[in-house]
Design a protein around this motif. Structure first.
Motif, mmCIF file in Angstrom:
data_model
loop_
_atom_site.group_PDB
_atom_site.id
_atom_site.type_symbol
_atom_site.label_atom_id
_atom_site.label_comp_id
_atom_site.label_asym_id
_atom_site.label_seq_id
_atom_site.Cartn_x
_atom_site.Cartn_y
_atom_site.Cartn_z
ATOM 1 N N ALA A 21 0.780 -1.139 0.016
ATOM 2 C CA ALA A 21 0.070 0.151 0.180
ATOM 3 C C ALA A 21 0.808 1.240 -0.079
ATOM 4 N N ALA A 22 0.354 2.234 -0.643
ATOM 5 C CA ALA A 22 1.044 3.791 -0.298
ATOM 6 C C ALA A 22 1.043 4.107 0.824
ATOM 7 N N ASN A 23 2.008 4.956 1.315
ATOM 8 C CA ASN A 23 2.253 5.591 2.660
ATOM 9 C C ASN A 23 1.132 6.347 2.747
ATOM 10 N N SER A 24 0.228 5.985 3.644
ATOM 11 C CA SER A 24 -0.995 7.040 3.768
ATOM 12 C C SER A 24 -1.155 7.058 5.440
ATOM 13 N N GLU A 25 -2.382 7.864 5.751
ATOM 14 C CA GLU A 25 -3.009 7.798 7.062
ATOM 15 C C GLU A 25 -4.331 7.920 7.117
ATOM 16 N N THR A 26 -4.796 7.000 7.541
ATOM 17 C CA THR A 26 -6.621 7.115 7.500
ATOM 18 C C THR A 26 -6.913 8.023 8.439
ATOM 19 N N ILE A 27 -7.791 9.307 7.993
ATOM 20 C CA ILE A 27 -8.279 10.005 8.782
ATOM 21 C C ILE A 27 -9.737 9.794 9.552
#
Length: 160
Positions: A21-27
């Motif tokens: 997965a891409a480097n993301s942060e779930t808000i």
């Protein structure tokens, strides 16, 4: 020994198909359909910081399939997504960027479908344009969403 080779072949296939997965942060997320077994269907909002442009964050909302298949990671998420990109700090460039390049990608099915975000540079208006879309190995979706982040004229965008 055969099981070990099968596992290695499976891992190579998954990595080759961009399983990571891409480097993301779930808000956050909201439920859209209640499921008796497994997680509910939902809309998820993730934040992605542009890895080559400091001070720009893109927020992508997308459908996440629940149920038994969704809980096991076997479901295929819908192709619709929306994007909003904002200057979240001073915009800076460590190095020149390409006129157009993919900056984020995340799988939306086990093997064949991906959500992508592409950055384009509008040099005339000194603006960064971000587009999100979904594709498949065989056929993608024309559904897309676009967001633009104007860069102050005092900071020209360095393009390769």
């Amino acid at each position: 020994m055969k099981a070990h080779r099968l596992w290695l072949a499976s891992a190579a296939l998954l990595l080759g198909c961009g399983y990571a997965a891409a480097n993301s942060e779930t808000i956050g997320s909201v439920d859209t359909v209640f499921k008796f077994i497994g997680p509910d269907h939902k809309i998820v909002v993730d934040a992605y910081d542009d890895p080559k442009v400091s001070g720009v964050t893109c927020y992508v909302s997308r459908a996440k399939t629940g149920g038994i298949k969704g809980g096991l990671g076997l479901a295929e998420d819908r192709s619709e997504a929306s994007i909003s990109c904002q200057a979240t700090g001073p915009i800076g460039f460590a190095a020149p960027i390409k006129q157009q390049e993919e900056v984020f990608t995340e799988r939306t099915s086990l093997l064949f479908k991906r959500l992508r975000v592409v950055r384009m540079v509008d040099t005339t208006r000194n603006t960064l344009v971000y587009m999100t879309y979904s594709d498949r190995v065989i056929e993608g979706s024309p559904q897309n969403s676009v967001a633009a982040v104007p860069v102050p004229r005092s900071t020209p965008i360095p393009v390769k």
